[in-house]
Design an enzyme around this catalytic site. Structure first.
Site, PDB file in Angstrom:
ATOM      1  N   ASP A 123       0.848  -1.189   0.000  1.00  0.00           N
ATOM      2  CA  ASP A 123       0.000   0.000   0.000  1.00  0.00           C
ATOM      3  C   ASP A 123       0.884   1.240   0.000  1.00  0.00           C
ATOM      4  O   ASP A 123       1.807   1.365   0.812  1.00  0.00           O
ATOM      5  CB  ASP A 123      -0.908  -0.002   1.232  1.00  0.00           C
ATOM      6  CG  ASP A 123      -1.832   1.201   1.265  1.00  0.00           C
ATOM      7  OD1 ASP A 123      -2.920   1.112   0.680  1.00  0.00           O
ATOM      8  OD2 ASP A 123      -1.465   2.222   1.881  1.00  0.00           O
ATOM      9  N   ASN A 176      -3.071  12.766  -4.739  1.00  0.00           N
ATOM     10  CA  ASN A 176      -4.218  13.165  -5.557  1.00  0.00           C
ATOM     11  C   ASN A 176      -4.688  14.575  -5.205  1.00  0.00           C
ATOM     12  O   ASN A 176      -5.035  15.373  -6.091  1.00  0.00           O
ATOM     13  CB  ASN A 176      -5.371  12.179  -5.384  1.00  0.00           C
ATOM     14  CG  ASN A 176      -5.125  10.873  -6.129  1.00  0.00           C
ATOM     15  OD1 ASN A 176      -4.385  10.831  -7.107  1.00  0.00           O
ATOM     16  ND2 ASN A 176      -5.757   9.807  -5.667  1.00  0.00           N
ATOM     17  N   HIS A 217      -5.193  13.675  -9.967  1.00  0.00           N
ATOM     18  CA  HIS A 217      -5.305  12.233 -10.174  1.00  0.00           C
ATOM     19  C   HIS A 217      -4.362  11.718 -11.261  1.00  0.00           C
ATOM     20  O   HIS A 217      -3.948  10.560 -11.224  1.00  0.00           O
ATOM     21  CB  HIS A 217      -6.752  11.864 -10.516  1.00  0.00           C
ATOM     22  CG  HIS A 217      -7.682  12.003  -9.343  1.00  0.00           C
ATOM     23  ND1 HIS A 217      -7.883  10.992  -8.432  1.00  0.00           N
ATOM     24  CD2 HIS A 217      -8.441  13.052  -8.915  1.00  0.00           C
ATOM     25  CE1 HIS A 217      -8.738  11.391  -7.503  1.00  0.00           C
ATOM     26  NE2 HIS A 217      -9.083  12.633  -7.770  1.00  0.00           N
ATOM     27  N   ASP A 269      -1.963   8.555 -10.845  1.00  0.00           N
ATOM     28  CA  ASP A 269      -1.866   7.405 -11.752  1.00  0.00           C
ATOM     29  C   ASP A 269      -0.417   7.151 -12.165  1.00  0.00           C
ATOM     30  O   ASP A 269       0.025   5.998 -12.263  1.00  0.00           O
ATOM     31  CB  ASP A 269      -2.727   7.632 -12.997  1.00  0.00           C
ATOM     32  CG  ASP A 269      -4.218   7.578 -12.689  1.00  0.00           C
ATOM     33  OD1 ASP A 269      -4.586   7.027 -11.630  1.00  0.00           O
ATOM     34  OD2 ASP A 269      -5.013   8.091 -13.508  1.00  0.00           O
ATOM     35  N   GLU A 324      -4.820   2.122  -4.167  1.00  0.00           N
ATOM     36  CA  GLU A 324      -3.357   2.218  -4.223  1.00  0.00           C
ATOM     37  C   GLU A 324      -2.690   0.952  -3.714  1.00  0.00           C
ATOM     38  O   GLU A 324      -1.525   0.975  -3.332  1.00  0.00           O
ATOM     39  CB  GLU A 324      -2.879   3.427  -3.415  1.00  0.00           C
ATOM     40  CG  GLU A 324      -3.141   3.358  -1.921  1.00  0.00           C
ATOM     41  CD  GLU A 324      -4.513   3.861  -1.505  1.00  0.00           C
ATOM     42  OE1 GLU A 324      -4.692   4.193  -0.326  1.00  0.00           O
ATOM     43  OE2 GLU A 324      -5.411   3.926  -2.371  1.00  0.00           O
TER      44      GLU A 324
END
Length: 204
Positions: A33, A41, A46, A50, A76
């Protein structure tokens, strides 16, 4: 799911045919994680989030082998199934991955640099374990997930691993709860290791 089931069947068949030395390694389930991903973000957008996940995926491909399974597990988080690998080297592998992500740099178009750490959890299913034909390998994904959340609760940027000590894989129930982990540890069915002192780990 089918490929993991085939791996388990391969291990069991080798034991049945007294060919344990042919497949002497274990299955490792890693949950990874990205720490404080929401901040990325919120601060960068975003699209950068990504890009960061793609960069982490590339690190996973460098640390793990082509024969291992690397899966985006949602949000994530990533799941990695390490096939036929010595369980006693799991901690070394986890630390290698933790350091690799710490050293990763995502350079944006405006030359800003994004860095992140990760929280890792893993569960080791030994090749010596006896499992029933309908054994649910997802139990060990859940164990790895609990270990990962323990790493997050214990300060992040660390790893926590759970080893099955019992030869009966079905001692881990499908409805695993935190209090059951404590019980399984007390009974000696599970063993925990971590980069941190295991006495300082926070499971809740």
């Amino acid at each position: 799911q089918l490929v993991i089931g085939k791996d388990l069947a391969l291990i069991q068949r080798a034991k049945t045919q007294e060919q344990a030395n042919a497949i002497e390694h274990d299955l490792l389930f890693f949950m990874i994680d990205c720490d404080h991903f929401k901040q990325i973000n919120d601060e960068y957008g975003h699209d950068v989030g990504d890009q960061l996940l793609c960069a982490i995926a590339n690190v996973l491909k460098q640390v793990f082998r082509e024969s291992d399974y690397v899966v985006r597990w949602g949000g994530e988080e990533f799941l990695v199934v390490v096939r036929f690998f010595p369980g006693h080297q799991a901690a070394e592998l986890a630390e290698r991955l933790r350091l690799a992500i710490c050293e990763m740099r995502l350079i944006l178009q405006d030359d800003r640099v994004v860095r992140r750490t990760c929280s890792l959890g893993y569960a080791v299913l030994p090749s010596t374990t006896n499992v029933s034909p309908d054994f649910e390998w997802q139990k060990f994904v859940k164990l790895a997930d609990y270990a990962m959340y323990c790493a997050k609760n214990s300060g992040r940027n660390t790893w926590v691993g759970i080893h099955l000590q019992d030869e009966n894989g079905d001692c881990v129930s499908g409805q695993l709860q935190n209090n059951e982990i404590a019980l399984l540890l007390a009974l000696g069915h599970l063993r925990v290791e971590s980069q941190k002192n295991t006495k300082d780990l926070r499971w809740h």
